[in-house]
Scaffold this active site. Structure first.
Site, PDB file in Angstrom:
ATOM      1  N   SER A 124       0.922  -1.216  -0.109  1.00 36.83           N
ATOM      2  CA  SER A 124      -0.045   0.104   0.025  1.00 36.83           C
ATOM      3  C   SER A 124       0.756   1.394   0.167  1.00 36.83           C
ATOM      4  O   SER A 124       2.073   1.440   0.364  1.00 36.83           O
ATOM      5  CB  SER A 124      -0.784   0.319   1.194  1.00 36.83           C
ATOM      6  OG  SER A 124      -1.515   1.253   1.682  1.00 36.83           O
ATOM      7  N   GLU A 126       0.280   3.594   1.980  1.00 36.88           N
ATOM      8  CA  GLU A 126       0.377   4.091   3.199  1.00 36.88           C
ATOM      9  C   GLU A 126       1.725   3.693   3.594  1.00 36.88           C
ATOM     10  O   GLU A 126       2.156   4.420   4.824  1.00 36.88           O
ATOM     11  CB  GLU A 126      -0.774   3.170   4.136  1.00 36.88           C
ATOM     12  CG  GLU A 126      -2.198   3.920   3.698  1.00 36.88           C
ATOM     13  CD  GLU A 126      -2.613   5.174   4.296  1.00 36.88           C
ATOM     14  OE1 GLU A 126      -1.875   5.677   5.362  1.00 36.88           O
ATOM     15  OE2 GLU A 126      -3.227   5.835   3.691  1.00 36.88           O
ATOM     16  N   TYR A 148      -1.470   0.540  10.341  1.00 38.90           N
ATOM     17  CA  TYR A 148      -1.862  -0.220   9.269  1.00 38.90           C
ATOM     18  C   TYR A 148      -0.583   0.006   8.267  1.00 38.90           C
ATOM     19  O   TYR A 148      -0.158  -0.998   7.809  1.00 38.90           O
ATOM     20  CB  TYR A 148      -3.047   0.345   8.536  1.00 38.90           C
ATOM     21  CG  TYR A 148      -3.238   0.033   7.213  1.00 38.90           C
ATOM     22  CD1 TYR A 148      -3.966  -1.202   6.821  1.00 38.90           C
ATOM     23  CD2 TYR A 148      -2.695   0.808   5.882  1.00 38.90           C
ATOM     24  CE1 TYR A 148      -4.049  -1.557   5.400  1.00 38.90           C
ATOM     25  CE2 TYR A 148      -2.963   0.419   4.741  1.00 38.90           C
ATOM     26  CZ  TYR A 148      -3.882  -0.607   4.655  1.00 38.90           C
ATOM     27  OH  TYR A 148      -4.056  -1.009   3.182  1.00 38.90           O
TER      28      TYR A 148
HETATM   29  P1  NDP Z   1     -11.518  -4.669   1.822  1.00 39.52           P
HETATM   30  O1  NDP Z   1     -11.586  -4.322   3.125  1.00 39.52           O
HETATM   31  O2  NDP Z   1     -12.657  -4.270   0.992  1.00 39.52           O
HETATM   32  O3  NDP Z   1     -11.242  -6.303   1.891  1.00 39.52           O
HETATM   33  C1  NDP Z   1     -10.566  -7.129   2.994  1.00 39.52           C
HETATM   34  C2  NDP Z   1     -10.710  -8.565   2.761  1.00 39.52           C
HETATM   35  O4  NDP Z   1      -9.899  -8.917   3.827  1.00 39.52           O
HETATM   36  C3  NDP Z   1     -12.256  -8.789   2.963  1.00 39.52           C
HETATM   37  O5  NDP Z   1     -12.523 -10.024   2.096  1.00 39.52           O
HETATM   38  C4  NDP Z   1     -12.355  -9.393   4.426  1.00 39.52           C
HETATM   39  O6  NDP Z   1     -12.950 -10.479   4.904  1.00 39.52           O
HETATM   40  C5  NDP Z   1     -10.747 -10.026   4.509  1.00 39.52           C
HETATM   41  N1  NDP Z   1     -10.178 -10.378   5.611  1.00 39.52           N
HETATM   42  C6  NDP Z   1     -10.093  -9.356   6.671  1.00 39.52           C
HETATM   43  N2  NDP Z   1      -9.353  -9.847   7.756  1.00 39.52           N
HETATM   44  C7  NDP Z   1      -9.177 -11.319   7.468  1.00 39.52           C
HETATM   45  C8  NDP Z   1      -8.755 -12.500   7.978  1.00 39.52           C
HETATM   46  N3  NDP Z   1      -8.181 -12.379   9.263  1.00 39.52           N
HETATM   47  N4  NDP Z   1      -8.717 -13.638   7.346  1.00 39.52           N
HETATM   48  C9  NDP Z   1      -9.345 -13.854   6.001  1.00 39.52           C
HETATM   49  N5  NDP Z   1      -9.683 -12.893   5.386  1.00 39.52           N
HETATM   50  C10 NDP Z   1      -9.668 -11.592   6.192  1.00 39.52           C
HETATM   51  O7  NDP Z   1     -10.069  -4.370   1.064  1.00 39.52           O
HETATM   52  P2  NDP Z   1      -9.699  -3.932  -0.429  1.00 39.52           P
HETATM   53  O8  NDP Z   1     -10.388  -4.772  -1.307  1.00 39.52           O
HETATM   54  O9  NDP Z   1      -9.934  -2.344  -0.593  1.00 39.52           O
HETATM   55  O10 NDP Z   1      -8.139  -4.170  -0.403  1.00 39.52           O
HETATM   56  C11 NDP Z   1      -7.757  -5.332  -0.738  1.00 39.52           C
HETATM   57  C12 NDP Z   1      -6.164  -5.353  -0.333  1.00 39.52           C
HETATM   58  O11 NDP Z   1      -5.615  -4.250  -0.785  1.00 39.52           O
HETATM   59  C13 NDP Z   1      -5.874  -5.014   1.320  1.00 39.52           C
HETATM   60  O12 NDP Z   1      -4.849  -5.838   1.655  1.00 39.52           O
HETATM   61  C14 NDP Z   1      -5.596  -3.607   1.539  1.00 39.52           C
HETATM   62  O13 NDP Z   1      -5.065  -3.420   2.691  1.00 39.52           O
HETATM   63  C15 NDP Z   1      -4.737  -3.427   0.356  1.00 39.52           C
HETATM   64  N6  NDP Z   1      -4.651  -2.112  -0.292  1.00 39.52           N
HETATM   65  C16 NDP Z   1      -5.968  -1.328  -0.570  1.00 39.52           C
HETATM   66  C17 NDP Z   1      -6.056   0.006  -1.170  1.00 39.52           C
HETATM   67  C18 NDP Z   1      -7.389   0.605  -1.631  1.00 39.52           C
HETATM   68  O14 NDP Z   1      -7.164   1.691  -1.850  1.00 39.52           O
HETATM   69  N7  NDP Z   1      -8.490  -0.035  -1.842  1.00 39.52           N
HETATM   70  C19 NDP Z   1      -4.812   0.440  -1.277  1.00 39.52           C
HETATM   71  C20 NDP Z   1      -3.564  -0.223  -1.315  1.00 39.52           C
HETATM   72  C21 NDP Z   1      -3.718  -1.309  -0.487  1.00 39.52           C
HETATM   73  P3  NDP Z   1     -14.550 -10.010   5.446  1.00 39.52           P
HETATM   74  O15 NDP Z   1     -15.450  -9.719   4.338  1.00 39.52           O
HETATM   75  O16 NDP Z   1     -14.796 -11.268   6.000  1.00 39.52           O
HETATM   76  O17 NDP Z   1     -14.288  -8.822   6.260  1.00 39.52           O
HETATM   77  P1  GDP Z   2      -7.072   5.690   3.551  1.00 42.68           P
HETATM   78  O1  GDP Z   2      -6.124   6.694   2.658  1.00 42.68           O
HETATM   79  O2  GDP Z   2      -6.844   4.235   3.157  1.00 42.68           O
HETATM   80  O3  GDP Z   2      -6.919   6.124   5.029  1.00 42.68           O
HETATM   81  O4  GDP Z   2      -8.524   6.060   3.170  1.00 42.68           O
HETATM   82  P2  GDP Z   2      -9.924   6.781   3.790  1.00 42.68           P
HETATM   83  O5  GDP Z   2     -10.745   6.900   2.640  1.00 42.68           O
HETATM   84  O6  GDP Z   2     -10.285   6.174   5.079  1.00 42.68           O
HETATM   85  O7  GDP Z   2      -8.938   8.349   4.097  1.00 42.68           O
HETATM   86  C1  GDP Z   2      -8.414   9.003   2.984  1.00 42.68           C
HETATM   87  C2  GDP Z   2      -8.430  10.580   3.551  1.00 42.68           C
HETATM   88  O8  GDP Z   2      -9.638  11.384   3.939  1.00 42.68           O
HETATM   89  C3  GDP Z   2      -7.629  10.462   5.059  1.00 42.68           C
HETATM   90  O9  GDP Z   2      -6.414  11.406   4.890  1.00 42.68           O
HETATM   91  C4  GDP Z   2      -8.714  11.039   6.060  1.00 42.68           C
HETATM   92  O10 GDP Z   2      -7.994  11.791   7.051  1.00 42.68           O
HETATM   93  C5  GDP Z   2      -9.412  11.902   5.042  1.00 42.68           C
HETATM   94  N1  GDP Z   2     -10.911  12.168   5.639  1.00 42.68           N
HETATM   95  C6  GDP Z   2     -11.325  13.064   5.945  1.00 42.68           C
HETATM   96  N2  GDP Z   2     -12.570  12.842   6.569  1.00 42.68           N
HETATM   97  C7  GDP Z   2     -12.853  11.465   6.378  1.00 42.68           C
HETATM   98  C8  GDP Z   2     -13.812  10.787   7.026  1.00 42.68           C
HETATM   99  O11 GDP Z   2     -15.009  11.388   7.448  1.00 42.68           O
HETATM  100  N3  GDP Z   2     -13.675   9.314   7.012  1.00 42.68           N
HETATM  101  C9  GDP Z   2     -12.542   8.948   6.408  1.00 42.68           C
HETATM  102  N4  GDP Z   2     -12.384   7.469   6.277  1.00 42.68           N
HETATM  103  N5  GDP Z   2     -11.545   9.803   5.786  1.00 42.68           N
HETATM  104  C10 GDP Z   2     -11.550  10.882   6.113  1.00 42.68           C
END
Ligand code: NDP
Ligand code: GDP
Length: 324
Positions: A124, A126, A148
């Protein structure tokens, strides 16, 4: 021969789009799924009959070993994680166990059962956190700013380490934020588009947000999962930054989202300190140059404005269906 893929995190945003893509490509798709008392399969409801689910958890290595045995995969996509930055301050230990050590659990399962499977790790932006250079690229040093981000750095380096130690085909995608109608509702983009639809339909009259000046490089999840697949089709494993190369503020997101339904965000958005982060990342802006060169990636396939508008349109449809 039909290719076989195992996806962890298949119920999440990226897992569901990746499953769509791999099914289209003719893969046999296995999905690791956590047992829940009430199954919520909203993101994959349309394809659930085409996926073979395996019950398991990243915290339970024996279930992961079993999952690799059953699926006998050519490709493993490790997308599961505690993925919400905000929650990682409230649950730092769980975040470490799942988002960091969970990666090692999965790598071990693959190394023990099917070491020649190709492995993708969801790293990520992050990890760049308090950025040391702009834009961020594959060689930019990490400075994570949340539990995270710290956990993701560990998972990233373990992936590199297994590649170097065991000669595994392990690649890590350093993906910048990517959003879609399937994004979790607590993330700021989806929180905004859901609220816009509810405000437009008269179900709520304000939206409480934190830092409106936070900047992110936001792309479309459906485009980003193509890069995950492409990374595993290369001759050699490697790490890639996937980003649009543009950064926008939360305020700009609000402006376009409210504007799309003829409203002015300033009339509805209220700043609430509750949503400010304990530590903020400064300026996330990725350089997709390597991915453009090596993967043929098009960072502007879906523009920022198109992304915001397609999310608003989808939430309007969903909310209309709910209220009948
Ligand atoms: P989501 O939060 O939408 O999905 C997370 C998934 O992980 C869900 O299917 C969840 O299952 C599963 N999960 C959580 N804990 C466990 C566990 N202990 N064992 C098995 N499965 C588990 O994330 P995204 O699809 O947005 O992201 C996918 C990956 O990419 C993640 O690793 C995220 O950190 C990373 N990522 C995402 C970004 C983004 O902008 N979306 C950016 C960079 C990295 P359940 O439905 O049961 O909760
Ligand atoms: P992240 O980049 O994975 O932390 O994705 P988020 O969507 O949670 O947050 C993106 C940015 O939006 C961060 O910098 C937050 O501080 C900002 N932000 C502002 N208001 C909010 C809010 O109400 N909820 C969340 N989730 N983020 C917020």
């Amino acid at each position: 021969m039909t290719k076989r893929a195992l996806i962890t995190g298949i119920t999440g945003q990226d897992g569901s789009y990746l499953a769509d893509l791999l099914l289209e490509k003719g893969y046999k798709v296995y999905g690791l799924r956590r047992r829940t008392s009430v199954p919520i399969l909203e993101n994959i409801d349309h394809i659930k009959d085409q996926i073979e689910f395996i019950d398991g958890d990243l915290l339970d290595v024996s279930s992961l070993i079993q999952a690799v045995r059953i699926s006998n995969p050519d490709e493993v996509y490790n997308l599961a994680a505690q993925s919400f930055v905000g929650t990682s301050w409230d649950q730092p230990i769980l975040t470490g166990q799942v988002t960091a050590l969970g990666v090692t659990n999965m790598l071990e399962a693959v190394r023990i059962v099917k070491p020649d499977a190709r492995f993708y790790q969801a790293s990520s932006s992050e990890m760049f956190g308090k950025v040391v250079e702009v834009p961020q690229k594959e060689t930019t040093p990490f400075y994570p700013r949340s539990p995270y981000g710290v956990a993701k750095v560990y998972g990233h380096w373990m992936t590199v380490n297994y590649r170097e130690s065991f000669d595994m085909f392990a690649s890590s995608g350093i993906l910048f934020n990517h959003e879609s109608p399937r994004r979790g509702i607590e993330f700021v983009t989806r929180k905004i588009t859901n609220a816009v639809s509810r405000i437009k339909l008269g179900l709520q009259n304000e939206l409480r947000l934190g830092n409106l000046d936070a900047l992110r490089d936001w792309g479309y999840a459906k485009d980003y999962v193509e890069c995950m697949w492409l990374m595993l089709q290369q001759e050699k494993p490697d790490d890639y930054v996937i980003a649009t190369g543009e950064t926008h503020s939360v305020r700009e997101f609000c402006e376009i989202a409210f504007g799309h339904v003829g409203l002015n965000y300033e009339d509805y958005v209220v700043t609430d300190p509750k949503f400010f982060r304990a530590a903020e990342v400064d300026l996330l802006l990725g350089s997709p140059e390597k991915a453009v060169q090596k993967l043929g990636w098009n960072p502007q396939k879906t523009t920022f404005k198109q992304l915001v508008q397609l999310m608003v349109d989808s939430d309007l449809e969903k909310t209309k269906r709910i209220i009948g």
